[in-house]
Write a protein that holds these residues in place. Structure first.
Motif, mmCIF file in Angstrom:
data_model
loop_
_atom_site.group_PDB
_atom_site.id
_atom_site.type_symbol
_atom_site.label_atom_id
_atom_site.label_comp_id
_atom_site.label_asym_id
_atom_site.label_seq_id
_atom_site.Cartn_x
_atom_site.Cartn_y
_atom_site.Cartn_z
ATOM 1 N N ARG A 54 -17.015 -10.196 13.115
ATOM 2 C CA ARG A 54 -16.285 -8.923 13.063
ATOM 3 C C ARG A 54 -15.070 -9.067 12.150
ATOM 4 N N VAL A 55 -15.322 -9.149 10.854
ATOM 5 C CA VAL A 55 -14.215 -9.323 9.914
ATOM 6 C C VAL A 55 -14.181 -8.145 8.931
ATOM 7 N N GLY A 56 -12.981 -7.908 8.404
ATOM 8 C CA GLY A 56 -12.793 -6.757 7.527
ATOM 9 C C GLY A 56 -12.851 -7.119 6.055
ATOM 10 N N ASP A 57 -13.380 -6.210 5.270
ATOM 11 C CA ASP A 57 -13.408 -6.382 3.812
ATOM 12 C C ASP A 57 -12.041 -5.913 3.262
ATOM 13 N N THR A 58 -11.422 -6.728 2.405
ATOM 14 C CA THR A 58 -10.100 -6.344 1.882
ATOM 15 C C THR A 58 -10.108 -6.195 0.356
ATOM 16 N N THR A 59 -11.270 -5.877 -0.202
ATOM 17 C CA THR A 59 -11.348 -5.706 -1.662
ATOM 18 C C THR A 59 -10.304 -4.694 -2.150
ATOM 19 N N LYS A 60 -10.158 -3.573 -1.404
ATOM 20 C CA LYS A 60 -9.220 -2.529 -1.840
ATOM 21 C C LYS A 60 -7.782 -3.042 -1.824
ATOM 22 N N LEU A 61 -7.437 -3.718 -0.739
ATOM 23 C CA LEU A 61 -6.059 -4.226 -0.604
ATOM 24 C C LEU A 61 -5.775 -5.305 -1.651
ATOM 25 N N ARG A 62 -6.737 -6.169 -1.870
ATOM 26 C CA ARG A 62 -6.553 -7.250 -2.862
ATOM 27 C C ARG A 62 -6.428 -6.691 -4.274
ATOM 28 N N SER A 63 -7.020 -5.524 -4.513
ATOM 29 C CA SER A 63 -6.914 -4.933 -5.862
ATOM 30 C C SER A 63 -5.465 -4.542 -6.177
ATOM 31 N N LEU A 64 -4.619 -4.446 -5.145
ATOM 32 C CA LEU A 64 -3.192 -4.171 -5.366
ATOM 33 C C LEU A 64 -2.401 -5.467 -5.545
ATOM 34 N N GLY A 65 -3.085 -6.598 -5.512
ATOM 35 C CA GLY A 65 -2.404 -7.883 -5.699
ATOM 36 C C GLY A 65 -2.064 -8.590 -4.399
ATOM 37 N N TRP A 66 -2.386 -7.960 -3.260
ATOM 38 C CA TRP A 66 -2.056 -8.576 -1.961
ATOM 39 C C TRP A 66 -3.000 -9.739 -1.663
ATOM 40 N N ARG A 67 -2.454 -10.802 -1.121
ATOM 41 C CA ARG A 67 -3.253 -11.931 -0.610
ATOM 42 C C ARG A 67 -2.593 -12.409 0.679
ATOM 43 N N PRO A 68 -3.372 -12.842 1.668
ATOM 44 C CA PRO A 68 -2.717 -13.444 2.836
ATOM 45 C C PRO A 68 -2.096 -14.776 2.432
ATOM 46 N N THR A 98 0.827 -1.215 0.000
ATOM 47 C CA THR A 98 0.000 0.000 0.000
ATOM 48 C C THR A 98 0.862 1.267 0.000
ATOM 49 N N THR A 99 1.994 1.227 0.705
ATOM 50 C CA THR A 99 2.842 2.430 0.760
ATOM 51 C C THR A 99 3.446 2.734 -0.607
ATOM 52 N N PHE A 100 3.878 1.693 -1.300
ATOM 53 C CA PHE A 100 4.585 1.936 -2.559
ATOM 54 C C PHE A 100 3.662 1.959 -3.781
ATOM 55 N N ASN A 101 2.437 1.467 -3.639
ATOM 56 C CA ASN A 101 1.559 1.388 -4.819
ATOM 57 C C ASN A 101 0.267 2.177 -4.702
ATOM 58 N N SER A 102 0.145 3.003 -3.672
ATOM 59 C CA SER A 102 -1.077 3.804 -3.563
ATOM 60 C C SER A 102 -0.733 5.124 -2.891
ATOM 61 N N ASN A 103 -1.671 6.037 -2.925
ATOM 62 C CA ASN A 103 -1.465 7.318 -2.235
ATOM 63 C C ASN A 103 -2.819 7.832 -1.759
ATOM 64 N N LYS A 104 -2.814 8.407 -0.549
ATOM 65 C CA LYS A 104 -3.996 9.055 0.037
ATOM 66 C C LYS A 104 -5.165 8.084 0.152
ATOM 67 N N GLU A 105 -4.875 6.864 0.578
ATOM 68 C CA GLU A 105 -5.919 5.835 0.685
ATOM 69 C C GLU A 105 -5.876 5.167 2.059
ATOM 70 N N VAL A 106 -7.028 4.594 2.433
ATOM 71 C CA VAL A 106 -7.143 3.832 3.683
ATOM 72 C C VAL A 106 -7.456 2.377 3.326
ATOM 73 N N PHE A 107 -6.745 1.433 3.950
ATOM 74 C CA PHE A 107 -6.942 0.015 3.640
ATOM 75 C C PHE A 107 -7.166 -0.806 4.906
ATOM 76 N N ASN A 108 -8.178 -1.659 4.875
ATOM 77 C CA ASN A 108 -8.268 -2.707 5.902
ATOM 78 C C ASN A 108 -7.176 -3.736 5.634
ATOM 79 N N VAL A 109 -6.582 -4.265 6.709
ATOM 80 C CA VAL A 109 -5.629 -5.376 6.569
ATOM 81 C C VAL A 109 -6.155 -6.528 7.423
ATOM 82 N N SER A 110 -6.710 -7.530 6.751
ATOM 83 C CA SER A 110 -7.339 -8.648 7.451
ATOM 84 C C SER A 110 -7.349 -9.849 6.514
#
Ligand SMILES: NC(=O)c1ccc[n+]([C@@H]2O[C@H](COP(=O)([O-])OP(=O)(O)OC[C@H]3O[C@@H](n4cnc5c(N)ncnc54)[C@H](O)[C@@H]3O)[C@@H](O)[C@H]2O)c1
Length: 313
Positions: free
Chosen positions: A284-298, A234-246
């Motif tokens: 109580r789980v978080g949606d990670t659609t935004k984070l996954r759109s950067l290619g991240w997967r747990p 998220t730091t290197f591939n986005s700017n001015k965004e908020v991401f859930n990490v879950s």
């Protein structure tokens, strides 16, 4: 990374900060990493002893709410990762310290980043949501924190956005859910049960105490190395965004204990104690659609994560 890159990590002697330093140093080739930490949680350097032998790492013992950033004015700092914060339970016990660390510390850090054109990463928390009604929780849901810790984190998020609005600031915010793994804290009352249960088993106990119904309480557990990948992505591939990490996966405390039983080979008995707390609640789980759109997967599933943590405890 190409060129000269230097970073500051506040809370660098902590659990996530020490893993982040490992990655920046050994995989991303940062020239210099300054770790600022008042050692309030760890009270020693055990998480980073291995890093201090490296002359590209400099440790500064200091409180971020009072830290004088003028030391860095002539350096080539490109990124500041702001991870310093007391734990949620410590903030509840020492209100003023919690407020000063999170709110004043955040103010100090944001001012440094604005004045020196440094990209800011901020580690926020799922505690900003507190009692959502719709699951999984999306980043744009209304936030109603009900702890000093959660309020301080939300204040810092808003401060970052306000400064960006007024002066322009490059930033990334992550809201971590329940992070666990090697070097995790053992002093809190949430994810820390993993450490405390594993330690108890290592000490020969077979009975684990669970506060409340183990089928009702759910944690969205994410392994620390996956969190570090989220920070970098998220730091290197986005700017001015908020991401859930879950992981978007709710693990009940019973499922967690079953996994611990499998990994440790111990037939565990559950000692259930009544509990009125409702903050570790169902779904109580978080949606990670935004984070996954950067290619991240747990990448590290619960069994693998518990296995690594068990070997370390
Ligand atoms: N671990 C989780 O499950 C989780 C979940 C949500 C958010 N977070 C956030 O992620 C960040 C890192 O968490 P962690 O799990 O590594 O915690 P941690 O307690 O291991 O690390 C935080 C570090 O910050 C230091 N610190 C605290 N107050 C400070 C101050 N005023 N000045 C300088 N240093 C200070 C502590 O000594 C500690 O080493 C924190 O901001 C935390 O709020 C963590």
């Amino acid at each position: 990374m190409g060129g000269k890159v230097q970073s500051i990590i506040t809370g660098g002697a902590g659990f996530i900060g020490s893993h982040l330093t490992d990655r920046l140093l050994y995989n991303l080739d940062f020239d210099k990493i300054y770790l600022i930490d008042n050692l309030i949680r760890t009270d020693n350097l055990r998480n980073i002893n291995h890093l201090l032998k490296n002359d590209r790492v400099e440790f500064i013992e200091s409180d971020i709410s009072k830290f004088d950033f003028s030391k860095f004015v002539d350096r080539d700092i490109t990124h500041l990762f702001h991870l310093a914060a007391p734990r949620i339970n410590r903030c509840a016990k020492y209100n003023r310290e919690g407020h000063e660390s999170i709110a004043n510390g955040g103010f100090n850090v944001v001012n440094y980043c604005i004045n020196n054109r440094v990209k800011l990463f901020f580690s926020s928390t799922a505690s900003v949501y507190q009692k959502p009604k719709i699951f999984p929780i999306k980043e744009d849901m209304a936030c109603y924190p009900h702890t000093i810790y959660g309020s301080g984190k939300l204040y810092t998020e808003n401060l970052i956005k306000s400064y960006d609005n007024m002066y322009g600031l490059d930033y990334t915010i992550n809201r971590f859910f329940s992070v666990y793994g090697v070097r995790m804290d053992n002093s809190g009352a949430y994810t820390e049960v993993i450490f405390n249960w594993l330690k108890s088993i290592k000490d020969g106990n077979k009975e684990l105490t669970v506060f409340g119904n183990p089928d009702e309480k759910v944690l969205d557990l994410v392994y620390v190395e996956d969190v570090v990948e989220a920070i970098l992505s998220t730091t290197f591939n986005s700017n001015k965004e908020v991401f859930n990490v879950s992981t978007e996966t709710g693990t009940t405390l019973r499922e967690l204990i079953e996994c611990i039983s499998k990994v440790t080979g111990v037939d565990i008995e559950i000692d259930m104690v009544a509990d009125s707390r409702t903050d570790i609640e169902k779904k109580r789980v978080g949606d990670t659609t935004k984070l996954r759109s950067l290619g991240w997967r747990p990448e590290i599933d619960l069994e693998e994560g518990i296995t690594r943590t068990w070997k370390w405890v």
